[in-house]
Design a protein around this motif. Structure first.
Motif, PDB file in Angstrom:
ATOM      1  N   THR A  12      -3.815  -6.232   6.243  1.00 38.40           N
ATOM      2  CA  THR A  12      -5.077  -5.492   6.127  1.00 38.40           C
ATOM      3  C   THR A  12      -5.132  -4.389   7.179  1.00 38.40           C
ATOM      4  N   ALA A  19     -11.539  -0.268   1.927  1.00 36.08           N
ATOM      5  CA  ALA A  19     -10.262  -0.117   1.229  1.00 36.08           C
ATOM      6  C   ALA A  19      -9.153  -0.920   1.880  1.00 36.08           C
ATOM      7  N   TRP A  23     -11.670  -8.180  -1.441  1.00 39.15           N
ATOM      8  CA  TRP A  23     -13.091  -8.255  -1.789  1.00 39.15           C
ATOM      9  C   TRP A  23     -13.357  -9.539  -2.563  1.00 39.15           C
ATOM     10  N   GLY A  52      -6.824  -0.601  -3.093  1.00 41.34           N
ATOM     11  CA  GLY A  52      -6.996  -0.989  -1.695  1.00 41.34           C
ATOM     12  C   GLY A  52      -5.755  -1.614  -1.107  1.00 41.34           C
ATOM     13  N   CYS A  53      -5.911  -2.816  -0.561  1.00 43.16           N
ATOM     14  CA  CYS A  53      -4.773  -3.499   0.067  1.00 43.16           C
ATOM     15  C   CYS A  53      -3.830  -4.127  -0.942  1.00 43.16           C
ATOM     16  N   ASP A  75      -4.330   4.258  -5.581  1.00 40.55           N
ATOM     17  CA  ASP A  75      -5.424   4.555  -4.642  1.00 40.55           C
ATOM     18  C   ASP A  75      -5.185   5.935  -4.044  1.00 40.55           C
ATOM     19  N   VAL A  79      -4.706   5.599   1.627  1.00 35.25           N
ATOM     20  CA  VAL A  79      -4.640   4.143   1.420  1.00 35.25           C
ATOM     21  C   VAL A  79      -3.259   3.711   0.932  1.00 35.25           C
TER      22      VAL A  79
END
Length: 269
Positions: A12, A19, A23, A52-53, A75, A79
Motif C-alpha cells: 500500500t 488510491a 476498500w 488503485g493498489c 488507473d 498510481v
C-alpha cells in the motif's frame, strides 16, 4: 488482506490517499463479478477502472471463473507504479507469490487509463480482439459468436465537487464505461459506498444519457430497498442501446450496467 476467501499480500501507499489502499466494498464487487460474468469464451476481457493498489484484481485473478480471460487493471499515471508492483510481472517480493498464483488463472495486466481517454479505451478492446461496435451494429448471424467485455469499477463515484479546480470525473467515467462495454453480453459493474445520494444519482443520469436503462436487479423491491435503513445493499442491471430485442431473440443477455451500493456508516468520533 483476505478477499474472496484468498489471503493476499498487498503493498500500500498512504501518499496516494484512497488510491493507495484496499476498500471494504471490494468484497461486494468481487462477488458481483463472479456471479454476473458470462462464460469466458463469450466474455474474454475484464477491465477494472480505478484499480488503485490492485487488491480486487489479485483476488479475482485467483478465481476459477477468470481462467481463460484477460484481466486488465487500470488507473492514473501516478498510481500505476503501485498497481504494477502488486499486479505486474515485476511484483514486489511480498507480493510475488500472490501474483504468480494469480497469473495462472487469468492473464493479469496493468495499463494506464485516464477516464475520458476513449482512444486508449478502444485500444484495450482492440488488443483483446473485441469489436468496439455497439451491439445494435452487429449482424443477426454474427450476434451469437460476438465477443463481449466486462468493466468493473469499485468506489469510483466519490467525486464531491469540493472546489472549482478539481476535475469532475462523472462525465468522463460515463464516457469510458460506454466506450469499454462492448458486445451483445457487454457488462459493467459499479460498486460504491453511498456518500452523497444526489451527486451519485447524477452519475447514473449521465450513464443513462448514453443509452443505458438502469433497473434494479437485487433486491427485487426497489422502493423499499432504496428507502430502507442504513446498510441496505442495492444492485441495478441495465439493458443498453438499440439491440435488446435482437439479443433476447438470440437467447443472449442484453448489454448491462450493474451497480451495488451500501449506505455509508456515520463517521466515528
Amino acid at each position: 488482506l483476505r478477499l474472496l476467501g484468498h489471503d493476499l499480500s498487498i503493498v500500500t501507499d498512504d501518499a496516494l490517499g484512497v488510491a493507495g489502499r484496499p476498500w471494504p466494498a471490494q468484497e461486494l464487487a468481487g462477488r458481483a463479478v463472479l456471479r454476473l460474468l458470462p462464460p469466458a469464451g463469450r466474455c474474454p476481457l475484464v477491465v477494472e477502472l480505478g484499480a488503485g493498489c490492485g487488491a480486487l484484481a489479485l483476488a479475482l485473478a485467483r478465481e476459477p471463473g477468470l481462467v481463460g480471460r484477460r484481466l486488465v487493471t487500470t488507473d492514473l499515471p501516478e498510481v500505476l507504479p503501485l498497481l504494477q508492483r502488486n499486479c505486474g510481472p515485476a511484483a514486489a517480493p511480498s507480493a510475488t507469490a500472490t501474483t504468480a498464483s494469480a497469473s495462472a488463472g487469468a492473464d493479469l495486466r496493468c495499463s494506464e487509463l485516464k477516464w475520458g481517454d476513449l482512444d486508449e479505451a478502444r485500444r484495450l478492446l482492440d488488443d483483446a480482439g473485441i469489436s468496439p461496435a455497439a451491439p445494435g451494429a452487429i449482424g443477426d448471424d454474427a450476434l451469437p459468436q460476438a465477443r463481449s467485455s466486462c468493466v468493473v469499477a469499485c468506489e469510483v463515484a466519490y467525486w464531491g465537487g469540493w472546489n472549482l479546480f478539481d476535475d469532475d470525473t462523472r462525465e468522463p467515467l460515463a464516457a469510458t464505461l460506454d466506450a469499454l462495454i462492448a458486445g451483445p453480453e457487454g457488462l459493467g459493474i459499479l460498486v460504491h459506498e453511498v456518500r452523497d445520494v444526489a451527486r451519485e444519482a447524477s452519475l447514473f443520469d449521465m450513464i443513462r444519457a448514453r443509452g443505458l436503462d438502469i433497473t434494479m436487479e437485487e433486491p427485487a423491491d426497489r422502493a423499499s430497498s432504496a428507502q430502507g435503513p442504513g446498510g441496505d445493499l442495492q444492485e441495478g442491471e441495465a439493458a443498453f442501446g438499440p439491440c435488446a430485442d435482437k439479443a433476447r431473440a438470440a437467447g443472449l443477455s442484453t448489454k448491462r450496467c450493474c451497480w451495488r451500493r451500501a449506505r455509508a456508516e456515520p463517521p466515528s468520533d
